[in-house]
Design a protein around this motif. Structure first.
Motif, mmCIF file in Angstrom:
data_model
loop_
_atom_site.group_PDB
_atom_site.id
_atom_site.type_symbol
_atom_site.label_atom_id
_atom_site.label_comp_id
_atom_site.label_asym_id
_atom_site.label_seq_id
_atom_site.Cartn_x
_atom_site.Cartn_y
_atom_site.Cartn_z
ATOM 1 N N GLY A 1 0.824 -1.204 0.000
ATOM 2 C CA GLY A 1 0.000 0.000 0.000
ATOM 3 C C GLY A 1 0.862 1.260 0.000
ATOM 4 N N ALA A 2 0.174 2.410 -0.012
ATOM 5 C CA ALA A 2 0.891 3.690 -0.120
ATOM 6 C C ALA A 2 1.899 3.859 1.017
ATOM 7 N N LEU A 3 1.456 3.676 2.253
ATOM 8 C CA LEU A 3 2.362 3.898 3.393
ATOM 9 C C LEU A 3 3.319 2.725 3.572
ATOM 10 N N GLY A 4 2.867 1.522 3.222
ATOM 11 C CA GLY A 4 3.746 0.358 3.309
ATOM 12 C C GLY A 4 4.969 0.525 2.425
ATOM 13 N N THR B 1 4.686 -8.109 3.834
ATOM 14 C CA THR B 1 3.572 -8.950 3.390
ATOM 15 C C THR B 1 2.377 -8.095 2.986
ATOM 16 N N ASP B 2 1.582 -8.631 2.061
ATOM 17 C CA ASP B 2 0.371 -7.953 1.592
ATOM 18 C C ASP B 2 -0.394 -8.966 0.747
ATOM 19 N N ILE B 3 -1.668 -8.729 0.552
ATOM 20 C CA ILE B 3 -2.455 -9.597 -0.336
ATOM 21 C C ILE B 3 -2.181 -9.238 -1.797
ATOM 22 N N ALA C 1 0.235 -12.682 1.199
ATOM 23 C CA ALA C 1 -0.611 -13.403 2.165
ATOM 24 C C ALA C 1 -1.853 -12.575 2.485
ATOM 25 N N ASP C 2 -2.913 -13.305 2.831
ATOM 26 C CA ASP C 2 -4.176 -12.678 3.235
ATOM 27 C C ASP C 2 -4.200 -12.615 4.768
ATOM 28 N N LEU C 3 -4.538 -11.468 5.304
ATOM 29 C CA LEU C 3 -4.618 -11.327 6.775
ATOM 30 C C LEU C 3 -5.654 -12.273 7.378
ATOM 31 N N ASN C 4 -6.584 -12.744 6.568
ATOM 32 C CA ASN C 4 -7.579 -13.715 7.045
ATOM 33 C C ASN C 4 -6.963 -15.086 7.323
ATOM 34 N N HIS D 1 1.727 -2.898 11.714
ATOM 35 C CA HIS D 1 0.505 -3.421 11.082
ATOM 36 C C HIS D 1 -0.248 -2.319 10.341
ATOM 37 N N LEU D 2 -0.060 -2.322 9.024
ATOM 38 C CA LEU D 2 -0.728 -1.336 8.159
ATOM 39 C C LEU D 2 -1.797 -1.981 7.276
ATOM 40 N N GLY D 3 -1.801 -3.289 7.197
ATOM 41 C CA GLY D 3 -2.640 -3.973 6.215
ATOM 42 C C GLY D 3 -4.119 -3.895 6.537
ATOM 43 N N VAL E 1 -8.397 -2.889 5.035
ATOM 44 C CA VAL E 1 -9.221 -1.893 4.346
ATOM 45 C C VAL E 1 -8.874 -0.526 4.933
ATOM 46 N N SER E 2 -8.596 0.446 4.067
ATOM 47 C CA SER E 2 -8.068 1.725 4.580
ATOM 48 C C SER E 2 -9.021 2.893 4.345
ATOM 49 N N VAL E 3 -10.215 2.598 3.858
ATOM 50 C CA VAL E 3 -11.225 3.653 3.647
ATOM 51 C C VAL E 3 -12.584 3.096 4.069
ATOM 52 N N TYR F 1 -17.825 2.159 9.504
ATOM 53 C CA TYR F 1 -17.371 0.800 9.850
ATOM 54 C C TYR F 1 -15.844 0.715 9.864
ATOM 55 N N TYR F 2 -15.207 1.496 8.977
ATOM 56 C CA TYR F 2 -13.741 1.527 8.949
ATOM 57 C C TYR F 2 -13.195 2.106 10.267
ATOM 58 N N GLY F 3 -13.720 3.270 10.666
ATOM 59 C CA GLY F 3 -13.270 3.890 11.920
ATOM 60 C C GLY F 3 -13.564 2.996 13.119
ATOM 61 N N SER G 1 -13.539 -0.205 13.075
ATOM 62 C CA SER G 1 -12.532 -1.281 13.092
ATOM 63 C C SER G 1 -11.218 -0.790 13.693
ATOM 64 N N LYS G 2 -10.923 0.496 13.539
ATOM 65 C CA LYS G 2 -9.704 1.043 14.131
ATOM 66 C C LYS G 2 -9.854 1.157 15.656
ATOM 67 N N ALA G 3 -11.055 1.568 16.111
ATOM 68 C CA ALA G 3 -11.310 1.599 17.555
ATOM 69 C C ALA G 3 -11.208 0.186 18.127
ATOM 70 N N SER H 1 -3.901 12.429 8.090
ATOM 71 C CA SER H 1 -3.885 12.263 6.625
ATOM 72 C C SER H 1 -2.437 12.202 6.186
ATOM 73 N N CYS H 2 -1.963 11.004 5.848
ATOM 74 C CA CYS H 2 -0.556 10.833 5.502
ATOM 75 C C CYS H 2 -0.423 10.719 3.986
ATOM 76 N N PHE H 3 -0.061 11.832 3.397
ATOM 77 C CA PHE H 3 0.039 11.947 1.935
ATOM 78 C C PHE H 3 1.279 12.787 1.615
HETATM 79 P P1 NAI Z 1 -3.539 1.320 1.454
HETATM 80 O O1 NAI Z 1 -4.954 0.972 1.160
HETATM 81 O O2 NAI Z 1 -2.735 1.944 0.382
HETATM 82 O O3 NAI Z 1 -2.769 0.032 1.982
HETATM 83 C C1 NAI Z 1 -3.415 -1.005 2.690
HETATM 84 C C2 NAI Z 1 -2.834 -2.314 2.197
HETATM 85 O O4 NAI Z 1 -3.490 -3.385 2.900
HETATM 86 C C3 NAI Z 1 -3.040 -2.543 0.688
HETATM 87 O O5 NAI Z 1 -1.811 -2.734 0.040
HETATM 88 C C4 NAI Z 1 -3.911 -3.783 0.636
HETATM 89 O O6 NAI Z 1 -3.601 -4.654 -0.461
HETATM 90 C C5 NAI Z 1 -3.614 -4.452 1.974
HETATM 91 N N1 NAI Z 1 -4.687 -5.365 2.346
HETATM 92 C C6 NAI Z 1 -6.026 -5.140 2.247
HETATM 93 N N2 NAI Z 1 -6.702 -6.254 2.600
HETATM 94 C C7 NAI Z 1 -5.786 -7.182 2.907
HETATM 95 C C8 NAI Z 1 -5.866 -8.530 3.323
HETATM 96 N N3 NAI Z 1 -7.048 -9.158 3.482
HETATM 97 N N4 NAI Z 1 -4.726 -9.193 3.569
HETATM 98 C C9 NAI Z 1 -3.522 -8.591 3.407
HETATM 99 N N5 NAI Z 1 -3.363 -7.313 3.015
HETATM 100 C C10 NAI Z 1 -4.504 -6.617 2.762
HETATM 101 O O7 NAI Z 1 -3.564 2.260 2.735
HETATM 102 P P2 NAI Z 1 -2.442 3.260 3.265
HETATM 103 O O8 NAI Z 1 -2.845 4.629 2.935
HETATM 104 O O9 NAI Z 1 -1.106 2.764 2.894
HETATM 105 O O10 NAI Z 1 -2.633 3.101 4.834
HETATM 106 C C11 NAI Z 1 -1.912 2.144 5.580
HETATM 107 C C12 NAI Z 1 -2.591 1.964 6.922
HETATM 108 O O11 NAI Z 1 -2.634 3.200 7.603
HETATM 109 C C13 NAI Z 1 -4.019 1.460 6.822
HETATM 110 O O12 NAI Z 1 -4.260 0.557 7.878
HETATM 111 C C14 NAI Z 1 -4.838 2.692 7.000
HETATM 112 O O13 NAI Z 1 -6.098 2.403 7.584
HETATM 113 C C15 NAI Z 1 -3.970 3.491 7.962
HETATM 114 N N6 NAI Z 1 -4.205 4.921 7.839
HETATM 115 C C16 NAI Z 1 -3.780 5.598 6.723
HETATM 116 C C17 NAI Z 1 -3.987 6.950 6.607
HETATM 117 C C18 NAI Z 1 -3.475 7.737 5.443
HETATM 118 O O14 NAI Z 1 -3.645 8.963 5.458
HETATM 119 N N7 NAI Z 1 -2.852 7.126 4.444
HETATM 120 C C19 NAI Z 1 -4.728 7.688 7.656
HETATM 121 C C20 NAI Z 1 -5.133 6.877 8.767
HETATM 122 C C21 NAI Z 1 -4.861 5.547 8.858
#
Ligand code: NAI
Ligand code: 15L
Length: 276
Positions: free
Chosen positions: A16-19, A36-38, A54-57, A74-76, A78-80, A138-140, A142-144, A168-170
């Motif tokens: 993902g973006a932050l990963g 790791t990521d799906i 890998a799937d987190l499930n 742990h960043l993996g 649903v992020s929205v 539902y996303y928020g 899950s974070k709580a 907001s990490c951009f």
């Molecule tokens: P992202 O959506 O780009 O990355 C999330 C990653 O999780 C994706 O690469 C996706 O393939 C993976 N993923 C989804 N379902 C999966 C599964 N079943 N098994 C394995 N991997 C799976 O999100 P981003 O922006 O990189 O955010 C990273 C984390 O930080 C997320 O948990 C997000 O909720 C959290 N976050 C991000 C913010 C931001 O501004 N970017 C703000 C607040 C929290």
């Protein structure tokens, strides 16, 4: 360069973006990373890292990936905001797998929590890290839940956690709200380095926002314990972004912004106090 962790670090959500940002910056610190990521990892896997799809499930695979690790970033998941059924697997069951793996390994968890766990706090407030959760979907929620899971594993099993409540990490702030919520990639990377390497963190919350002096909604967290202070700021963007607002009263009233107005069905505005 700071201390290198003695054991490998597992990074979920690596594709993902932050990963991708953290894979690069933590590898540059000389760390041994298990990514790791799906989804496939879209970049060249950095030196000192391996990638496993890998799937987190899949709890068995998560346990295996965490074997011998000292920390799980742990960043993996649903992020929205998504329907409940889509959030459930990765963010609820997946999180349980991460915490079970941490318990088994005696590993620390750095959990990417979100401002959406408190999204229905009003922008006129100034809230501490111990404020009540007011998730905006539902996303928020899950974070709580993730933060509560971490508290359970701390009190029952001594698993250490830092919950980074990311704003907001951009690459750059892009609207007026982000003058308060923006977290730079560099501040995030420095924060994660501290969260992993500081000897004892216990179980604590750090607001994931840069030094945004112009608009500050969040205070009183564990940044001193972690030894982190943000260095970047959204303030220089104020001139160009201050007028960049949506016009939606729900979105502009609450910290969670447009996540609050998604699927909103109240006919009259909510009272200011929860129990009014
Ligand atoms: P992202 O959506 O780009 O990355 C999330 C990653 O999780 C994706 O690469 C996706 O393939 C993976 N993923 C989804 N379902 C999966 C599964 N079943 N098994 C394995 N991997 C799976 O999100 P981003 O922006 O990189 O955010 C990273 C984390 O930080 C997320 O948990 C997000 O909720 C959290 N976050 C991000 C913010 C931001 O501004 N970017 C703000 C607040 C929290
Ligand atoms: C989040 O939690 C999301 O993961 C991210 O995509 C942004 O929407 C961010 O919050 C935000 O509130 O700006």
């Amino acid at each position: 360069m700071t201390a290198t962790p003695a054991k490998p670090v597992l990074l979920t959500g690596a594709s993902g973006a932050l990963g991708r940002v953290l894979a690069r910056s933590l590898a540059a610190e000389g760390w041994t990373l298990r990514l790791t990521d799906i989804a496939p990892f879209p970049d060249t896997v950095p030196a000192g890292a391996t990638f496993t799809k890998a799937d987190l499930n899949d709890g068995v695979t998560i346990l295996r990936l965490a074997e011998g690790c000292g920390a799980i970033v742990h960043l993996g998941g649903v992020s929205v905001e998504r329907p409940f059924e889509e959030v459930l697997g990765p963010n609820i069951r997946g999180l349980y797998h991460v915490y079970e793996a941490a318990r088994r390994e005696g590993a620390r968890v750095i959990f990417a929590s979100s401002n959406h766990s408190i999204g229905f706090h009003e922008r006129t407030e100034s809230i501490g890290a111990d404020t009540q959760f007011l998730p905006d979907g539902y996303y928020g929620l899950s974070k709580a839940y993730g933060e509560l899971m971490g508290r359970l594993y701390w009190f029952k099993h001594g698993v250490q956690s830092v919950f980074i409540r990311i704003g907001s990490c951009f690459p750059e702030p892009v609207n007026a709200r982000m003058l308060a919520t923006w977290l730079s990639y560099a501040d995030l990377s420095r924060l994660v380095v501290r969260c992993v390497t500081v000897p004892d963190v216990g179980c604590c919350v750090v607001w994931g926002a840069s030094k945004n002096g112009r608009m500050t909604w969040w205070r009183d967290d564990a940044r001193e314990r972690v030894g982190w202070a943000p260095q970047d700021s959204a303030d220089p963007f104020a001139g160009q972004l201050a007028g960049k607002v949506s016009g939606d009263p729900v979105e502009e009233r609450y910290m969670g912004g447009n996540f609050c107005s998604l699927g909103y069905s109240r006919s009259a505005p909510a009272p200011q106090q929860l129990f009014d």
